[in-house]
Write a protein that holds these residues in place. Structure first.
Motif, PDB file in Angstrom:
ATOM      1  N   LYS A 273       0.840  -1.191   0.000  1.00 53.46           N
ATOM      2  CA  LYS A 273       0.000   0.000   0.000  1.00 53.46           C
ATOM      3  C   LYS A 273       0.875   1.240   0.000  1.00 53.46           C
ATOM      4  O   LYS A 273       1.756   1.389   0.852  1.00 53.46           O
TER       5      LYS A 273
ATOM      6  N   LEU B 113     -15.920   3.801  10.182  1.00 56.01           N
ATOM      7  CA  LEU B 113     -15.038   2.622  10.130  1.00 56.01           C
ATOM      8  C   LEU B 113     -15.779   1.374  10.591  1.00 56.01           C
ATOM      9  O   LEU B 113     -15.666   0.306   9.982  1.00 56.01           O
TER      10      LEU B 113
ATOM     11  N   LEU C 111      -8.841   3.908  16.201  1.00 50.75           N
ATOM     12  CA  LEU C 111      -9.404   5.236  16.471  1.00 50.75           C
ATOM     13  C   LEU C 111     -10.809   5.268  15.907  1.00 50.75           C
ATOM     14  O   LEU C 111     -10.998   5.148  14.696  1.00 50.75           O
TER      15      LEU C 111
ATOM     16  N   GLU D 131     -10.234   6.661   0.155  1.00 47.70           N
ATOM     17  CA  GLU D 131      -9.502   5.785   1.079  1.00 47.70           C
ATOM     18  C   GLU D 131      -9.905   6.165   2.499  1.00 47.70           C
ATOM     19  O   GLU D 131      -9.942   7.341   2.841  1.00 47.70           O
ATOM     20  N   LEU D 132     -10.193   5.172   3.306  1.00 43.84           N
ATOM     21  CA  LEU D 132     -10.619   5.481   4.680  1.00 43.84           C
ATOM     22  C   LEU D 132      -9.458   5.309   5.651  1.00 43.84           C
ATOM     23  O   LEU D 132      -9.171   4.289   6.096  1.00 43.84           O
TER      24      LEU D 132
ATOM     25  N   LYS E 116      -6.771  -2.359   7.671  1.00 40.89           N
ATOM     26  CA  LYS E 116      -7.764  -1.714   6.808  1.00 40.89           C
ATOM     27  C   LYS E 116      -7.794  -2.358   5.420  1.00 40.89           C
ATOM     28  O   LYS E 116      -8.859  -2.452   4.796  1.00 40.89           O
TER      29      LYS E 116
ATOM     30  N   ALA F  28     -17.104  -1.695   7.910  1.00 44.63           N
ATOM     31  CA  ALA F  28     -16.500  -3.027   8.055  1.00 44.63           C
ATOM     32  C   ALA F  28     -17.586  -4.105   8.063  1.00 44.63           C
ATOM     33  O   ALA F  28     -17.301  -5.292   7.991  1.00 44.63           O
TER      34      ALA F  28
ATOM     35  N   LEU G 138      -9.827  -5.497   5.586  1.00 45.13           N
ATOM     36  CA  LEU G 138     -11.272  -5.269   5.719  1.00 45.13           C
ATOM     37  C   LEU G 138     -11.868  -4.549   4.506  1.00 45.13           C
ATOM     38  O   LEU G 138     -13.069  -4.285   4.475  1.00 45.13           O
ATOM     39  N   GLY G 139     -11.019  -4.219   3.531  1.00 43.32           N
ATOM     40  CA  GLY G 139     -11.523  -3.546   2.335  1.00 43.32           C
ATOM     41  C   GLY G 139     -11.766  -2.066   2.534  1.00 43.32           C
ATOM     42  O   GLY G 139     -12.420  -1.425   1.710  1.00 43.32           O
ATOM     43  N   LEU G 140     -11.260  -1.503   3.626  1.00 44.45           N
ATOM     44  CA  LEU G 140     -11.443  -0.068   3.851  1.00 44.45           C
ATOM     45  C   LEU G 140     -10.422   0.740   3.048  1.00 44.45           C
ATOM     46  O   LEU G 140     -10.609   1.923   2.794  1.00 44.45           O
ATOM     47  N   LEU G 141      -9.334   0.078   2.658  1.00 47.83           N
ATOM     48  CA  LEU G 141      -8.332   0.672   1.766  1.00 47.83           C
ATOM     49  C   LEU G 141      -8.166  -0.265   0.582  1.00 47.83           C
ATOM     50  O   LEU G 141      -8.363  -1.479   0.710  1.00 47.83           O
ATOM     51  N   ARG G 142      -7.773   0.301  -0.554  1.00 45.25           N
ATOM     52  CA  ARG G 142      -7.498  -0.538  -1.732  1.00 45.25           C
ATOM     53  C   ARG G 142      -6.002  -0.788  -1.824  1.00 45.25           C
ATOM     54  O   ARG G 142      -5.206   0.150  -1.680  1.00 45.25           O
TER      55      ARG G 142
ATOM     56  N   PHE H 275       0.707   5.515  -0.246  1.00 48.24           N
ATOM     57  CA  PHE H 275      -0.067   6.755  -0.251  1.00 48.24           C
ATOM     58  C   PHE H 275       0.805   7.809  -0.924  1.00 48.24           C
ATOM     59  O   PHE H 275       1.757   8.288  -0.321  1.00 48.24           O
TER      60      PHE H 275
ATOM     61  N   ARG I  32     -20.634   0.996   0.212  1.00 50.31           N
ATOM     62  CA  ARG I  32     -20.568   2.443   0.461  1.00 50.31           C
ATOM     63  C   ARG I  32     -21.770   3.146  -0.135  1.00 50.31           C
ATOM     64  O   ARG I  32     -22.247   4.144   0.396  1.00 50.31           O
TER      65      ARG I  32
ATOM     66  N   SER J 148     -14.053  11.096  12.311  1.00 49.48           N
ATOM     67  CA  SER J 148     -14.234  10.647  13.698  1.00 49.48           C
ATOM     68  C   SER J 148     -14.112   9.133  13.837  1.00 49.48           C
ATOM     69  O   SER J 148     -13.971   8.631  14.943  1.00 49.48           O
TER      70      SER J 148
END
Lengths: 315, 282
Positions: free
Chosen positions: A27, B94, A98, B281-282, A63, B98, A66-70, A29, B103, B90
């Motif tokens: 990954k 997230l 967080l 991107e999260l 992340k 998950a 979990l697919g929250l980032l590619r 950025f 989305r 915040s």
């Protein structure tokens, strides 16, 4: 011989797919490389510690799983499906590092929303919420607004949310960072219960004593790369030292037992290095036969912290 | 229940729990009560002839509804601006993303919840204001339902735009941009009217183009048309034919081709929002 792809590893006939399998997962950025090629396998039912210093890429890896980032490259399979797969996510519980819940909801309402998002039968929602709250020590606070919760209580609630729906894989990202010692103990108990029920736990932490107490295997990452992976015993090496407290033999008594190993005086006790674990009972018997009184025999092993620093080249 | 509906319900509950609905209701009731007093004074003024009263009451109602259209626009922008970005920052999203949730479910759910709040507000404010004016002055606009629908459509346009901005910009930035664009679009409409009055083609074009770029002013003009009695429409037609134009008088309802464009605009902005959030991107 070509490397097995993550998909092949996840689809071995007859064998259950690993809970997590990554190959050269990357990954970036813009110009920053957060993960530089992560390869690891987490088997089903184990508690897997994912260790590393701050900024090593641990949360980025979570992340990605979990697919929250590619990903920028590489492969990742989670519960036999590509990372981020919608159906696989139904069986994953996740506690982010967080996060915040909606301050205007009560704890029970937060759990109900997540229950609905999991599309589970509504008649079981109330019971499941009660069980999850009890499991994390929030049984009496279910109807309180999140706005009145401390950070530690929010973290406990986050854990309760992650446990909803009996997940096959629970991903915990620094689960005890806001907790007091009692809370940390409770979290360790929850992790042990999860292991006993066959749930895989992926524990992302920088607290080494925590990992040492609950993990079956660990991976150490630094600068986005795995630098060590294996069972805790393998990683720490086998026990090669014993600390003894002996009285009744006079000054220099230890020289009589030099054949067992190398002695190091350390305060009111003595450390015997290089001793074979099988010979420790013989040593104790020999000391007693010589008229000594053995106050303590403590097997010593390199601590995870020492090994961790050694792996990072900072020992 | 589908994830979209779960998020929509959550969004509605947030609007109620965070006292947004209560605050809007309180301020609106106050303004409606004030307008009732004002319209009563106007209708029973001894210094005006009955013809002057008949001409001024609809005009005053349009001005009041303009104020409410501003409240709708401000509410739409204020509610939608933090909807995505604040929850990403915040970490609220997230835990939600998950879950087995797409989305687009989250974005559409938020849109649906906020649109429901706007719809309820537009219905309430239109019926209250129109009802009060009818009660104290006897004037009833020709099509109150159409007025409420145009007001709602105007709010939805701004809501959708603010939601798109929220997928990329921080809450304050997207709120400011949304309101600034709304104000600019209204001002461009006034500039267009001035262009028509003074026969300055460029200014008239500015007004026309702005109605296509951000259709809030175009839709507000639809609301004006359905607030006007026949006498005001005839006067607006005469003024338009004579080259004069009034930003609070409209000679014709929006053409169906314009409404079609608004639908295309809405779909394009909503799609852009979905794609933008999908790629974030999260």
């Amino acid at each position: 011989m070509r490397a097995r792809t993550a998909r092949e590893a996840a689809g071995r006939p007859g064998a259950p797919s690993p809970a997590v399998h990554t190959i050269e997962l990357r990954k970036e950025f813009r110009r920053t490389v957060a993960l530089a090629g992560l390869s690891m396998t987490v088997e089903r039912g184990e508690v897997f510690g994912f260790l590393g210093p701050n900024g090593a890429g641990k949360t980025t890896a979570v992340k990605l799983l979990l697919g929250l980032l590619r990903p920028s490259g590489g492969e990742a399979m989670v519960l036999g499906a590509p990372a981020g797969d919608l159906e696989a996510r139904r069986k994953i519980g996740y506690l982010p590092e967080l996060f915040r819940f909606q301050s205007w909801l009560t704890a029970r309402e937060v759990l109900r929303v997540h229950w609905q998002l999991l599309a589970l039968p509504s008649q079981r929602a109330a019971g499941a919420a009660g069980e999850a709250l009890a499991a994390v020590g929030l049984a009496g606070r279910g109807d309180d607004k999140i706005a009145s919760f401390s950070k530690g209580m929010q973290q406990r609630l986050g854990l309760a949310v992650a446990l909803l729906g009996e997940p096959s894989l629970v991903v915990l990202d620094e689960p005890t960072s806001a907790l007091d010692p009692v809370g940390r103990h409770d979290v360790r108990e929850v992790i042990r219960r999860l292991r006993a029920s066959g749930t895989t736990v992926f524990l992302n932490t920088h607290l080494l004593d925590e990992a040492e107490q609950v993990c079956d295997r660990v991976a150490v990452v630094e600068r986005g790369r795995t630098i060590a992976i294996g069972a805790l015993g393998e990683l720490l090496g086998r026990q090669t030292a014993v600390r003894l407290r002996v009285s009744g033999l006079g000054e220099g008594w230890w020289h009589r037992f030099d054949s067992f190993g190398r002695w190091v005086a350390d305060g009111d006790s003595h450390l015997l290095e290089g001793v074979e674990p099988a010979r420790v009972p013989d040593l104790v018997a020999a000391i007693v036969a010589a008229g000594g009184r053995v106050g303590a025999v403590v097997p010593e092993r390199q601590s995870l912290e020492a090994r961790f620093l050694e792996l990072l080249g900072r020992s | 229940m589908s994830p979209t509906l779960v998020i929509a319900r959550l969004t509605l509950r947030e609007a109620v729990r965070r006292r947004l609905v209560a605050a809007c209701a309180a301020i609106t009731l106050g303004l409606v009560a004030l307008s009732a007093w004002g319209f009563d004074r106007l209708s029973h003024s001894r210094s005006l002839t009955s013809g002057e009263v008949h001409a001024s009451v609809p005009q005053a109602l349009i001005m009041f509804m303009f104020m409410f259209s501003f409240v709708v626009a401000l509410s739409a922008s204020a509610m939608a601006s933090p909807a995505i970005s604040a929850e990403v920052d915040s970490g609220v999203l997230l835990t939600i993303l998950a879950r087995p949730v797409r989305r687009r479910d989250v974005l559409l759910g938020k849109w649906l919840g906020l649109a429901a709040v706007l719809a309820a507000y537009c219905a309430a404010v239109t019926s209250l204001e129109v009802g009060v004016v009818d009660w104290v002055s006897g004037f009833l606009p020709p099509d109150s339902l159409a007025v409420g629908c145009y007001l709602f459509a105007e709010g939805v346009v701004l809501l959708t735009l603010a939601l798109l901005l929220s997928t990329r910009l921080p809450p304050i930035a997207s709120g400011v941009v949304g309101i600034a664009l709304f104000g600019a679009a209204w001002l461009a409409g006034v500039v267009g009217s001035l262009g028509a009055t003074f026969k300055i083609g460029t200014l008239r074009t500015v007004g026309e183009v702005s109605r296509y770029v951000l259709p809030t002013d175009g839709l507000w003009r639809g609301a004006i048309y359905y607030l006007e009695p026949q006498s005001l429409i005839s006067r607006a037609v005469d003024e338009a034919a004579g080259g004069a134009a009034n930003p609070f008088a409209v000679p014709a309802a929006p053409a169906w081709t314009y409404l079609l464009w608004v639908a295309v605009w809405f779909l394009a902005v909503m799609t852009a929002g979905l794609v933008s959030f999908e790629r974030r991107e999260l």
